[in-house]
Design an enzyme around this catalytic site. Structure first.
Site, PDB file in Angstrom:
ATOM      1  N   ASP A  28      61.211  91.379  25.193  1.00 46.67           N
ATOM      2  CA  ASP A  28      59.936  91.563  25.888  1.00 46.67           C
ATOM      3  C   ASP A  28      59.870  90.557  27.041  1.00 46.67           C
ATOM      4  O   ASP A  28      60.049  89.349  26.822  1.00 46.67           O
ATOM      5  CB  ASP A  28      58.775  91.349  24.913  1.00 46.67           C
ATOM      6  CG  ASP A  28      57.419  91.672  25.540  1.00 46.67           C
ATOM      7  OD1 ASP A  28      57.394  92.141  26.696  1.00 46.67           O
ATOM      8  OD2 ASP A  28      56.392  91.441  24.883  1.00 46.67           O
ATOM      9  N   ARG A  65      45.953  82.215  31.720  1.00 44.96           N
ATOM     10  CA  ARG A  65      45.539  82.417  30.334  1.00 44.96           C
ATOM     11  C   ARG A  65      44.965  81.124  29.734  1.00 44.96           C
ATOM     12  O   ARG A  65      44.108  81.185  28.847  1.00 44.96           O
ATOM     13  CB  ARG A  65      46.717  82.930  29.509  1.00 44.96           C
ATOM     14  CG  ARG A  65      47.187  84.314  29.965  1.00 44.96           C
ATOM     15  CD  ARG A  65      48.338  84.846  29.138  1.00 44.96           C
ATOM     16  NE  ARG A  65      48.927  86.031  29.761  1.00 44.96           N
ATOM     17  CZ  ARG A  65      49.875  86.789  29.223  1.00 44.96           C
ATOM     18  NH1 ARG A  65      50.337  86.492  28.006  1.00 44.96           N
ATOM     19  NH2 ARG A  65      50.353  87.831  29.870  1.00 44.96           N
ATOM     20  N   GLU A 121      59.675  96.180  28.012  1.00 43.16           N
ATOM     21  CA  GLU A 121      60.207  96.035  26.657  1.00 43.16           C
ATOM     22  C   GLU A 121      61.441  96.912  26.472  1.00 43.16           C
ATOM     23  O   GLU A 121      61.518  98.022  27.000  1.00 43.16           O
ATOM     24  CB  GLU A 121      59.148  96.411  25.618  1.00 43.16           C
ATOM     25  CG  GLU A 121      57.908  95.524  25.644  1.00 43.16           C
ATOM     26  CD  GLU A 121      56.896  95.932  24.590  1.00 43.16           C
ATOM     27  OE1 GLU A 121      57.273  95.981  23.404  1.00 43.16           O
ATOM     28  OE2 GLU A 121      55.736  96.201  24.955  1.00 43.16           O
TER      29      GLU A 121
END
Length: 608
Positions: A28, A65, A121
């Protein structure tokens, strides 16, 4: 006793037909869209970065984030949480697709099946690669790389622990190569099936990897608070499970299969039970070219036909760019709409599709192009499909439009193509290259129309023209032809290369034409046929005086003649030596036809 133990240990490690035979790696890419932008502009690495599509932040880097930015957060809310957030418009997916394809191509280096899941992915089945590594690896001191979900209490008798440890080392090697060559950091999950490999992958992010053993699958799955966390469970299945008070994965583990069968099919009920315990036997399927190429545009609402047409036009321009990159010719088009419906909680889409002519597209030098007229044709088709989905006599409100090409036509070229196979047969290629029409030039047949560099238009109604292969060294490609002037064309008695058919019935017709022309030439009235017949007769006399096939008429290619079956050569020689008696016995015709009733030559030059 030691020998028995050694044999047992070896068999458990190398036998692939065991309880946990597979080794799966899930790769990923960390904050994929944001990484693509940071690679383009390195100064953004240290800044909180968000990727904006419409009024939503679809993803962000890890700096953002830390400031509380979450996936699919509204831009207005994101700026409140992080006033210094840098926003980059990510509605054009071209660069993201290109980067995704580079990563996928790099993963092919390990010669193992790679299944693409979205843009960021990939699953890799390294089972066979691990089996090869085991043969040349000291198994007594194998250690895993990265994080381990939980230490095992005992070794699994099938030897999967050893195989998965080697797989973790391989996963680290793969991730390092992606970073060294493309600059992307990644995380990885290593397990004996796709389900656990995918779910364990994000446990340690970013730029980390995690290994889980099979015996810990049930425990790990029970930690998910929603059944929606299982990849194979969609919104409708989730709604059905919640209606039965099955909310968490742990709840699903405790419910009986018979209860599930009351709400799902028998196969679905069993599959749900297997998934909730971490059991999944779906294979890693090697990803090929996509079966469809599509784009969508969402918005609050559109209620005017002209606005819908503008949005379709913009989507079409972007979609044609993707088609050029893909290299295949579309032959089917699908239009998708999402109507605003306050009564429905979930989104509801409607689609219509139809076949399109591949002649709309043109191939220039291997690149697919389309004219303005071709684009207008596509827009006409799009709006016609739109009119079938929407009743324009009533008000409508759309929140999404989509376009997709769903079927493709590929050119089959190269050594494996049927045309290349046929061209290797001299007799076949000679017959395929014979033309009946008169050419006023003295050159061979013109192949410019099918050269790779020329413009080639393909159509489903006709077989696609292949590029002409290189000229053979030992034989001439095309039958040399006699150049005829326009006044000679009037007579049907003129014998041309087209008479070299592999069909005796055709030869009979030609002979009848010659005899008729000969009879007419005996009449006092002058005609061009007389001159033509005399010209042909001279050539026949030349053959009659000679005795071998080296003295064929000037309009016949000797190599082509020599490539014909012996009985056919004799038949032609007999006809040339005795033009007045060229009517062949019907028994000879039957015998020749029966000699090779199913030959490939007979297929390409069908009997009349």
């Amino acid at each position: 006793m030691d020998d028995r133990n050694m044999d047992s240990s070896s068999s458990t490690i190398t036998d692939v037909a065991t309880k946990h035979p597979k080794s799966i790696i899930h790769i990923d890419i960390d904050c994929f869209y944001a990484q693509v932008e940071m690679l383009r502009k390195p100064e953004l690495r240290s800044e909180p970065l968000g990727i904006q599509q419409k009024n939503i932040v679809v993803t962000s880097n890890y700096e953002a984030r830390k400031c509380g930015i979450k996936k699919c957060m509204l831009v207005s809310e994101a700026l409140k949480s992080c006033p210094n957030l840098k926003l980059v418009n990510g509605e054009d997916l071209h660069d993201y697709r290109a980067s995704s394809n580079k990563i996928f191509t790099l993963l092919q280096h390990w010669k193992s099946p790679v299944e693409k899941l979205g843009m960021d992915e990939n699953f890799i089945d390294v089972t066979n690669l691990i089996q090869e590594k085991i043969k040349s690896t000291n198994l007594s001191n194998i250690k895993f790389t990265g994080h381990l979900y939980r230490e095992p209490e005992t070794e699994c008798p099938c030897g999967c622990h050893t195989r998965l440890k080697i797989a973790s080392q391989l996963a680290s090697e793969i991730r390092q190569k992606i970073f060294d060559e493309l600059g992307f950091t990644t995380c990885a999950g290593i397990a004996h099936n796709k389900l656990l490999a995918k779910l364990i992958c994000p446990l340690h992010k970013p730029n980390e990897q995690t290994l889980i053993y099979p015996e810990h699958g049930e425990e790990f799955m029970s930690t998910f608070q929603s059944v929606r966390a299982i990849p194979s469970i969609g919104s409708k299945t989730t709604e059905t499970l919640i209606s039965q008070n099955i909310i968490s994965v742990s709840d699903l583990q405790q419910v009986a299969v018979d209860v599930l069968k009351k709400h799902f099919s028998s196969d679905m009920a069993v599959r749900l039970k297997n998934l909730c315990f971490g059991e999944d036997n779906t294979p890693v399927k090697q990803t090929g070219r996509p079966q469809s190429i599509g784009l969508e545009d969402s918005f609050k609402t559109v209620s005017v036909r002209s606005e819908v047409e503008e949005k379709f036009s913009a989507l079409l321009q972007r979609l044609l760019m993707l088609v050029r990159e893909d290299g295949r010719i579309p032959v089917s088009l699908r239009v998708t709409l999402r109507k605003k419906d306050v009564k429905r909680l979930s989104s509801h889409r409607e689609s219509r599709q139809c076949q399109i002519s591949s002649s709309i597209f043109t191939v220039n030098g291997g690149v697919i192009t389309i004219t303005e007229a071709g684009q207008q044709k596509l827009m006409t088709i799009i709006m016609r499909l739109f009119n079938k989905l929407i009743d324009l006599s009533k008000p409508f409100h759309l929140t999404l439009v989509g376009l997709a090409f769903t079927k493709f036509q590929e050119r089959m070229t190269g050594r494996s193509s049927i045309v290349n196979y046929l061209m290797n047969d001299l007799s076949v290629q000679s017959v395929l290259n014979i033309q009946n029409d008169c050419d006023t030039s003295a050159s061979s047949m013109d192949y410019s129309a099918v050269s790779p560099s020329s413009s080639t238009t393909t159509d489903l109604s006709d077989g696609e023209v292949e590029p002409s292969p290189k000229k053979p060294k030992k034989v001439n490609w095309i039958a040399k032809r006699r150049c005829l002037s326009r006044e000679d064309v009037a007579s049907p008695s003129k014998l041309k290369v087209g008479e070299l058919r592999l069909n005796s019935k055709e030869l009979e017709k030609v002979s009848e034409l010659r005899l008729n022309s000969r009879d007419r030439s005996l009449t006092p009235r002058a005609s061009p046929a007389k001159d033509n017949m005399s010209d042909t007769s001279d050539n026949m006399k030349d053959i009659a005086e000679g005795g071998n096939c080296d003295e064929c008429p000037s309009y016949v290619d000797k190599d082509v003649f020599n490539a014909l079956p012996e009985e056919m050569q004799q038949e032609l020689k007999s006809m040339w030596k005795n033009p007045a008696n060229s009517e062949l016995p019907r028994t000879s015709t039957r015998n020749m036809n029966k000699s090779k009733p199913n030959s490939i030559l007979k297929y390409f030059v069908p009997q009349k």
